[in-house]
Design an enzyme around this catalytic site. Structure first.
Site, mmCIF file in Angstrom:
data_model
loop_
_atom_site.group_PDB
_atom_site.id
_atom_site.type_symbol
_atom_site.label_atom_id
_atom_site.label_comp_id
_atom_site.label_asym_id
_atom_site.label_seq_id
_atom_site.Cartn_x
_atom_site.Cartn_y
_atom_site.Cartn_z
ATOM 1 N N HIS A 137 145.315 58.669 -52.929
ATOM 2 C CA HIS A 137 144.126 59.534 -52.995
ATOM 3 C C HIS A 137 144.121 60.562 -51.861
ATOM 4 O O HIS A 137 144.814 60.414 -50.844
ATOM 5 C CB HIS A 137 142.846 58.696 -52.942
ATOM 6 C CG HIS A 137 142.663 57.951 -51.643
ATOM 7 N ND1 HIS A 137 142.251 58.555 -50.481
ATOM 8 C CD2 HIS A 137 142.837 56.641 -51.341
ATOM 9 C CE1 HIS A 137 142.180 57.671 -49.517
ATOM 10 N NE2 HIS A 137 142.528 56.485 -50.004
ATOM 11 N N GLU A 163 142.444 49.118 -52.945
ATOM 12 C CA GLU A 163 143.107 49.044 -51.640
ATOM 13 C C GLU A 163 143.119 47.604 -51.123
ATOM 14 O O GLU A 163 142.378 46.737 -51.615
ATOM 15 C CB GLU A 163 142.392 49.982 -50.653
ATOM 16 C CG GLU A 163 143.020 50.082 -49.270
ATOM 17 C CD GLU A 163 144.480 50.538 -49.276
ATOM 18 O OE1 GLU A 163 145.303 49.806 -49.864
ATOM 19 O OE2 GLU A 163 144.797 51.577 -48.663
#
Length: 518
Positions: free
Chosen positions: A79, A153
């Site tokens: 990202h 994550e």
């Protein structure tokens, strides 16, 4: 404005096929090459740590992946910059952080880079910062995105949301372990990195099982590291070694087994961390400032004799495209204060090294004060692998130029000789880097893609069996950082970076096989 051509079914000889299994037990007996320039014998503790490290990777390389019927290319994107990235907070799998304006811009750059690519599917982390990046890149494509919680994550439990100095103050020894021994770090009764590696393996099972040939995956720093590592069979000790920058792109090629069976596919890391920004810009590696660096530069395209009987015969100079590539590479390295350029004596390599040297020595004259810079140039025979690869007893026409995993096409004798010679070249590079009179030093090494693949293997403390797991193109650069100096462990900032070549670059997601034009 790139278009995806799914990779062909490559007869790669990878660590998941029969040859790797044959070598598996033998690899455990190999001595892992140290990055140290000291001749002092390793202590018992160091040897034990290295044996555990190798065993960990052995276990990951031994675990099979689902079989595939046709080739698949997977493009991983981290990202863009998030608000917590900017603040220096520990994000983990929390979902309070969003993209900054810079992060939105990075995602837009990635969108433009991939705008014409015909991805079959997009897998995304469900977390806002990653999902938003995926939405920007995916744009107006009609196919729905698939969100998968396993792509979130790394779970960092009580660490999440803390500024780094707060983590250090609150958790002390645990935070120190997170910094220096993340693979064994535990908190709140969990081992986050080990859990992450398990999730990454689970993600690959789902991605490979999906009926698609071209896959976009948008996720996060740590999980993308784990995806890359588990794909090529590396264990948790490689956390923070294969860097992933904001919107950095990594590419993996999966090909069916050559025997047509149902075993694990052949896997090759085609590219690592191609970023929207320059890969050689000042920055840190794994959160630490880098003072020593080796930049591997593959020579530009050469004037090959079309009637040559061997891929590496002759010492041809670069053609016009190669000359353009050399100038583009010299320009990319303009702001790097290169101390030494080491090259193979091969013509194309010397030409590339000379082009870089000329720009480096004139760099300071481009400003207001003209103070010429001296760059030391050396040629070492160990970087020339042309004769070694001719040891292969396969017909040269069976060794297509620079296919992903092309080294798997060569015979064991040639690969063993390549590995042995590359070890000597690697030691020479570390010796160049170890000059204590220069606390910050950059060494550029110019050679063939084959020798650079082997050098990266030495940097990662791997064995010869892993060489077919990496790919490099002509004119590409790869950056190896040493945040703890040349006696410490190296980190890979990027592999096979070609964006600096502009219109002559190798497209990120497009195969260059079977006569594809680009």
């Amino acid at each position: 404005m790139l278009s995806v051509s799914p990779p062909p079914s490559l007869p790669l000889r990878h660590h998941h096929n029969h040859r790797h299994i044959r070598h598996r037990n033998r690899r455990l007996l190999f001595a892992i090459r140290s990055s140290s320039t000291s001749s002092i014998q390793e202590s018992v503790e160091e040897k034990t740590a290295r044996e555990k490290s190798l065993l960990s990777s052995e276990l990951y390389s031994a675990t099979p992946f689902p079989s595939i019927k046709e080739a698949k290319r997977v493009v991983l994107v981290r990202h863009g910059q998030s608000t917590w990235n900017e603040e220096g907070r520990i994000q983990g799998s929390s979902d309070f952080s969003v993209l900054t304006k810079k992060g939105e811009g990075q995602a837009e750059t990635s969108r433009q880079m991939l705008i014409d690519d015909s991805f079959d599917v997009c897998f995304s982390s469900p977390l806002i910062r990653s999902k938003r990046t995926a939405e920007i890149i995916w744009g107006s494509r009609k196919v729905n995105m698939i969100t998968d919680s396993d792509l979130r994550e790394i779970d960092l439990y009580s660490f999440q949301g803390l500024l780094k100095h707060e983590g250090k103050a609150k958790f002390g020894a645990a935070f120190r372990q997170w910094q220096i021994d993340a693979a064994n770090f535990n908190i709140d009764g969990h081992f986050p990195v080990r859990e992450l590696w398990g999730r990454a393996r689970n993600c690959w099972n789902k991605i490979l099982a999906h009926e698609s040939r071209s896959v976009l995956v948008v996720a996060h720093n740590a999980v993308n590291q784990a995806l890359v590592a588990t794909a090529i069979g590396l264990g948790t000790e490689y956390f923070r070694i294969l860097l992933q920058s904001n919107c950095g792109v990594s590419v993996l090629d999966f090909a069916p087994r050559v025997d047509g069976g149902d075993g694990s596919p052949c896997i090759c890391l085609n590219r690592l961390n191609q970023t929207p920004d320059s890969p050689v810009a000042a920055g840190s590696s794994a959160g630490r400032k880098t003072c020593k660096r080796i930049i591997l530069v593959s020579h530009g395209t050469t004037q090959r004799d079309t009637e040559a009987t061997s891929l590496y015969s002759g010492t041809q100079p670069m053609n016009m495209l190669g000359i353009i590539q050399s100038q583009k590479t010299a320009e990319l390295l303009l702001d790097q204060n290169v101390s030494t350029i080491v090259s193979s004596p091969k013509n194309a390599c010397v030409e590339m090294a000379t082009a870089i040297s000329r720009v480096q020595e004139a760099a300071d004259c481009l400003g207001a004060d003209c103070v010429p810079r001296y760059v030391e140039m050396k040629q070492i025979q160990e970087l020339d692998v042309r004769d070694i690869l001719q040891l292969s007893n396969k017909d040269a026409t069976e060794v297509p130029l620079l296919q992903p995993g092309f080294l798997n096409r060569f015979e064991d004798e040639a690969l063993s000789a390549l590995w042995e010679q590359s070890g000597k070249a690697w030691q020479s590079l570390l010796n160049e880097l170890s000059d204590e009179s220069k606390p910050e030093k950059i060494v550029v090494a110019v050679g063939d893609p084959a020798i650079h693949i082997a050098l990266m293997g030495h940097c990662l403390n791997l064995t010869a069996d892993w060489m077919g797991s990496f790919h490099l193109d002509e004119g590409s650069i790869s950056v190896l950082d040493f945040p703890d100096g040349p006696t410490g462990r190296g980190t890979i900032r990027c592999i096979n970076y070609t964006a600096h070549l502009g219109r002559w670059s190798i497209p990120i997601t497009r195969s260059t096989i079977d006569g594809d034009e680009f």
